[in-house]
Design a protein around this motif. Structure first.
Motif, PDB file in Angstrom:
ATOM      1  N   GLU A  88      58.970   3.733  30.532  1.00 31.85           N
ATOM      2  CA  GLU A  88      58.821   4.930  31.356  1.00 31.85           C
ATOM      3  C   GLU A  88      57.372   5.079  31.833  1.00 31.85           C
ATOM      4  OE1 GLU A  88      60.223   7.988  28.816  1.00 31.85           O
ATOM      5  OE2 GLU A  88      62.342   7.667  29.269  1.00 31.85           O
ATOM      6  N   ASN A  89      56.418   4.856  30.920  1.00 26.45           N
ATOM      7  CA  ASN A  89      55.006   4.941  31.295  1.00 26.45           C
ATOM      8  C   ASN A  89      54.618   3.801  32.228  1.00 26.45           C
ATOM      9  OD1 ASN A  89      54.184   7.304  29.904  1.00 26.45           O
ATOM     10  ND2 ASN A  89      54.194   6.190  27.980  1.00 26.45           N
ATOM     11  N   LEU A  90      55.237   2.639  32.043  1.00 27.98           N
ATOM     12  CA  LEU A  90      54.946   1.511  32.926  1.00 27.98           C
ATOM     13  C   LEU A  90      55.361   1.831  34.353  1.00 27.98           C
ATOM     14  CD1 LEU A  90      53.959  -1.419  33.193  1.00 27.98           C
ATOM     15  CD2 LEU A  90      56.301  -2.160  32.726  1.00 27.98           C
ATOM     16  N   GLU A  91      56.480   2.504  34.524  1.00 28.78           N
ATOM     17  CA  GLU A  91      56.908   2.906  35.865  1.00 28.78           C
ATOM     18  C   GLU A  91      55.894   3.842  36.496  1.00 28.78           C
ATOM     19  OE1 GLU A  91      59.461   1.708  37.690  1.00 28.78           O
ATOM     20  OE2 GLU A  91      59.571   0.294  36.014  1.00 28.78           O
ATOM     21  N   ALA A  92      55.325   4.741  35.690  1.00 27.25           N
ATOM     22  CA  ALA A  92      54.284   5.640  36.201  1.00 27.25           C
ATOM     23  C   ALA A  92      53.043   4.843  36.576  1.00 27.25           C
ATOM     24  CB  ALA A  92      53.954   6.702  35.149  1.00 27.25           C
ATOM     25  N   ALA A  93      52.708   3.842  35.764  1.00 30.81           N
ATOM     26  CA  ALA A  93      51.543   2.997  36.059  1.00 30.81           C
ATOM     27  C   ALA A  93      51.750   2.232  37.366  1.00 30.81           C
ATOM     28  CB  ALA A  93      51.295   2.031  34.905  1.00 30.81           C
ATOM     29  N   LYS A  94      52.958   1.749  37.590  1.00 28.77           N
ATOM     30  CA  LYS A  94      53.262   1.048  38.849  1.00 28.77           C
ATOM     31  C   LYS A  94      53.098   1.985  40.048  1.00 28.77           C
ATOM     32  CE  LYS A  94      56.534  -2.293  36.870  1.00 28.77           C
ATOM     33  NZ  LYS A  94      57.964  -2.716  36.816  1.00 28.77           N
ATOM     34  N   ALA A  95      53.521   3.226  39.869  1.00 29.62           N
ATOM     35  CA  ALA A  95      53.376   4.208  40.948  1.00 29.62           C
ATOM     36  C   ALA A  95      51.898   4.461  41.243  1.00 29.62           C
ATOM     37  CB  ALA A  95      54.083   5.508  40.566  1.00 29.62           C
ATOM     38  N   HIS A 100      46.603   3.226  44.394  1.00 30.38           N
ATOM     39  CA  HIS A 100      45.181   2.964  44.165  1.00 30.38           C
ATOM     40  C   HIS A 100      44.845   1.484  44.003  1.00 30.38           C
ATOM     41  CE1 HIS A 100      44.284   7.285  43.528  1.00 30.38           C
ATOM     42  NE2 HIS A 100      45.499   7.322  43.004  1.00 30.38           N
ATOM     43  N   TRP A 101      45.843   0.607  43.976  1.00 28.41           N
ATOM     44  CA  TRP A 101      45.645  -0.842  43.943  1.00 28.41           C
ATOM     45  C   TRP A 101      44.962  -1.351  42.665  1.00 28.41           C
ATOM     46  CZ3 TRP A 101      42.860   1.729  48.072  1.00 28.41           C
ATOM     47  CH2 TRP A 101      43.701   2.120  49.115  1.00 28.41           C
ATOM     48  N   THR A 102      44.977  -0.576  41.626  1.00 29.15           N
ATOM     49  CA  THR A 102      44.373  -0.961  40.358  1.00 29.15           C
ATOM     50  C   THR A 102      44.973  -0.121  39.243  1.00 29.15           C
ATOM     51  OG1 THR A 102      42.293  -1.110  39.089  1.00 29.15           O
ATOM     52  CG2 THR A 102      42.477   0.674  40.693  1.00 29.15           C
ATOM     53  N   TRP A 150      34.187  -5.320  32.463  1.00 28.80           N
ATOM     54  CA  TRP A 150      33.199  -4.543  33.208  1.00 28.80           C
ATOM     55  C   TRP A 150      33.719  -3.118  33.421  1.00 28.80           C
ATOM     56  CZ3 TRP A 150      35.111  -9.245  35.144  1.00 28.80           C
ATOM     57  CH2 TRP A 150      36.165  -9.154  36.031  1.00 28.80           C
ATOM     58  N   PRO A 151      32.866  -2.205  33.899  1.00 28.42           N
ATOM     59  CA  PRO A 151      33.268  -0.790  34.016  1.00 28.42           C
ATOM     60  C   PRO A 151      34.480  -0.588  34.906  1.00 28.42           C
ATOM     61  CG  PRO A 151      30.881  -1.010  34.204  1.00 28.42           C
ATOM     62  CD  PRO A 151      31.425  -2.401  34.227  1.00 28.42           C
ATOM     63  N   ALA A 152      35.349   0.325  34.487  1.00 27.03           N
ATOM     64  CA  ALA A 152      36.560   0.623  35.255  1.00 27.03           C
ATOM     65  C   ALA A 152      36.216   1.189  36.630  1.00 27.03           C
ATOM     66  CB  ALA A 152      37.442   1.604  34.479  1.00 27.03           C
ATOM     67  N   GLU A 153      35.113   1.947  36.711  1.00 25.16           N
ATOM     68  CA  GLU A 153      34.723   2.519  38.007  1.00 25.16           C
ATOM     69  C   GLU A 153      34.387   1.412  39.003  1.00 25.16           C
ATOM     70  OE1 GLU A 153      31.529   5.701  39.946  1.00 25.16           O
ATOM     71  OE2 GLU A 153      31.397   5.157  37.834  1.00 25.16           O
ATOM     72  N   TRP A 154      33.720   0.355  38.518  1.00 23.34           N
ATOM     73  CA  TRP A 154      33.414  -0.779  39.391  1.00 23.34           C
ATOM     74  C   TRP A 154      34.704  -1.401  39.902  1.00 23.34           C
ATOM     75  CZ3 TRP A 154      34.395  -5.831  40.281  1.00 23.34           C
ATOM     76  CH2 TRP A 154      33.500  -6.547  41.088  1.00 23.34           C
ATOM     77  N   GLN A 155      35.689  -1.564  39.024  1.00 23.71           N
ATOM     78  CA  GLN A 155      36.948  -2.174  39.419  1.00 23.71           C
ATOM     79  C   GLN A 155      37.686  -1.325  40.446  1.00 23.71           C
ATOM     80  OE1 GLN A 155      37.850  -5.154  38.707  1.00 23.71           O
ATOM     81  NE2 GLN A 155      39.893  -5.136  39.623  1.00 23.71           N
ATOM     82  N   ARG A 156      37.592   0.000  40.324  1.00 22.91           N
ATOM     83  CA  ARG A 156      38.250   0.868  41.314  1.00 22.91           C
ATOM     84  C   ARG A 156      37.633   0.685  42.692  1.00 22.91           C
ATOM     85  NH1 ARG A 156      38.432   4.437  36.784  1.00 22.91           N
ATOM     86  NH2 ARG A 156      36.532   5.564  37.365  1.00 22.91           N
ATOM     87  N   HIS A 157      36.305   0.586  42.747  1.00 26.09           N
ATOM     88  CA  HIS A 157      35.646   0.353  44.031  1.00 26.09           C
ATOM     89  C   HIS A 157      36.039  -1.013  44.598  1.00 26.09           C
ATOM     90  CE1 HIS A 157      33.096   3.761  42.875  1.00 26.09           C
ATOM     91  NE2 HIS A 157      32.668   3.795  44.119  1.00 26.09           N
TER      92      HIS A 157
END
Length: 319
Positions: A88-95, A100-102, A150-157
Motif C-alpha cells: 500500500e505504501n509502495l503504491e503511494a511512493a509510485k504516485a 517528482h521523478w524521485t 549524497w543529500p536527498a535535496e541534491w537528488q531532488r534537484h
C-alpha cells in the motif's frame, strides 16, 4: 463401520465449518472491498476475525490445501499483513515518483493520503530492509537512486534537471537550463550553475558527477595560471562573507540547516561563524535591507523570503 462413520462425520463437519467461514468472508469482502478482517469482528454468528487468523496460521504451517488457499486468495486474502502495508505504501511512493521523478522525498511529503516521506526515511535506516530483499528490489524498480549516499535535496534537484533535459525536443541538453527556471519551488538553473563551479564540482561524489555528465553537464575547465582572475582589493563586508559561506555550505552539504557553532572556511582562508551569522540575521531580519533579504531568500531561507514578501506588500499598499 463405526470408525468410518466417525471419520466421515468429523471431516464433513470440518468442511461445513470452513465453508461457512468462507461464505462469511465473501460477504465481508463484497461489502468492505478488502479481506482485512479485524480479529474481534463477527459476521453474523460467525467469529470471522478469529477464523481468518486461523487460516493464516494454517497456511503458514503448511496445513492448508492449495484449493482452499486459491479460493481465499480470490477473495483478496493477504497472508502477511506486513507485506500488505508495504504494498500500500509502495503504491503511494509510485504516485509521488510520478509527480517528482524521485523517491528522495522530504519527510513531510505525502501521497495518496499516506506519509510517504516518513515511510521512505524509515526504510533508509540501517537494517530496515534486512530479511526483505523483495522490498528493496521493488523500491529499486521504481527509483534506482531511492537511497543515495549524497543529500536527498541534491537528488531532488538532479531529478528535476533530468526531466527538464529529457523534455527538450532539440536535444540541447542542460545548456538551456538557466537561473530562474523553477520546478516544484526549486530554482534548477541556479542550482545547476553552482554545480558547474570548480569548487563545488570537485566536492561532488563520483556518482553525482556521473549523473550530471549523463544529462549533458560538462565539467568546468580549470583556469590556467595566466588566466587566473586577479583578486579583488576591495574587502568583503561581514554580510557578504556570511552569504558566501552560506552558499558554499549549501553547495557542499545540500542543506540549509547549520549548527549554531559551525565555522565555515572560505576559499581565501577566511573563517565565518556561519551558525551565528544566520541566527543574528534572522533575529534582526526586520532591520535588513530589501537587497539583503532578497539575497538570503535566493539561497533558500524561508524566513527571509517571507520577510521580503511582506516588505514588498507593504510598499505596494503604501503606493
Amino acid at each position: 463401520m463405526v470408525a468410518e462413520w466417525v471419520s466421515f462425520s468429523v471431516i464433513d463437519t470440518e468442511r461445513q465449518d470452513w465453508a461457512r467461514g468462507w461464505a462469511a468472508l465473501k460477504k465481508f469482502t463484497e461489502r468492505e472491498h478488502h479481506a482485512r478482517v479485524p480479529y474481534g469482528h463477527r459476521e453474523g454468528a460467525t467469529p470471522l476475525g478469529q477464523w481468518v487468523a486461523e487460516q493464516r496460521r494454517a497456511y503458514g504451517a503448511g496445513q492448508m490445501t492449495g484449493q482452499r488457499a486459491a479460493r481465499l486468495e480470490k477473495l483478496g486474502m493477504v497472508w502477511s499483513l506486513v507485506d500488505e502495508r508495504f504494498q500500500e505504501n509502495l503504491e503511494a511512493a509510485k504516485a509521488y515518483y510520478d509527480l517528482h521523478w524521485t523517491l528522495c522525498a522530504p519527510r513531510s511529503a505525502t501521497a495518496l493520503d499516506r506519509p510517504v516521506g516518513q515511510w521512505l526515511s524509515n526504510l533508509r535506516r540501517p537494517g530496515a530492509l534486512d530479511g526483505h530483499p523483495d522490498w528493496e528490489a521493488a523500491l529499486l524498480a521504481v527509483d534506482e537512486d531511492w537511497n543515495t549516499v549524497w543529500p536527498a535535496e541534491w537528488q531532488r534537484h538532479y531529478a528535476a534537471l533530468r526531466e527538464l533535459v529529457a523534455d527538450e525536443q532539440d536535444q540541447t541538453g542542460a545548456a538551456d537550463v538557466l537561473p530562474g527556471l523553477t520546478v516544484h519551488g526549486m530554482d534548477i538553473g541556479k542550482w545547476l550553475a553552482k554545480q558547474r563551479t570548480p569548487a563545488v564540482w570537485q566536492a561532488l561524489t563520483e556518482g553525482q558527477r556521473e549523473r550530471l555528465e549523463a544529462v549533458g553537464v560538462t565539467p568546468p575547465t580549470p583556469a590556467r595560471e595566466s588566466e587566473a582572475p586577479v583578486a579583488s582589493t576591495v574587502p568583503l563586508s561581514a554580510f557578504e562573507k556570511g552569504v558566501a559561506a552560506l552558499a558554499q555550505y549549501k553547495a557542499r552539504t545540500g542543506s540549509m540547516t547549520v549548527p549554531r557553532g559551525h565555522v565555515e572556511r572560505l576559499e581565501d582562508g577566511a573563517e565565518v561563524r556561519l551558525g551565528v551569522f544566520l541566527s543574528n540575521s534572522k533575529s534582526r531580519r526586520a532591520k535588513l535591507t530589501p537587497d539583503k533579504l532578497a539575497t538570503l531568500a535566493g539561497l533558500g531561507l524561508e524566513w527571509a523570503a517571507a520577510t521580503y514578501s511582506c516588505g514588498e506588500l507593504h510598499e505596494g499598499l503604501q503606493a
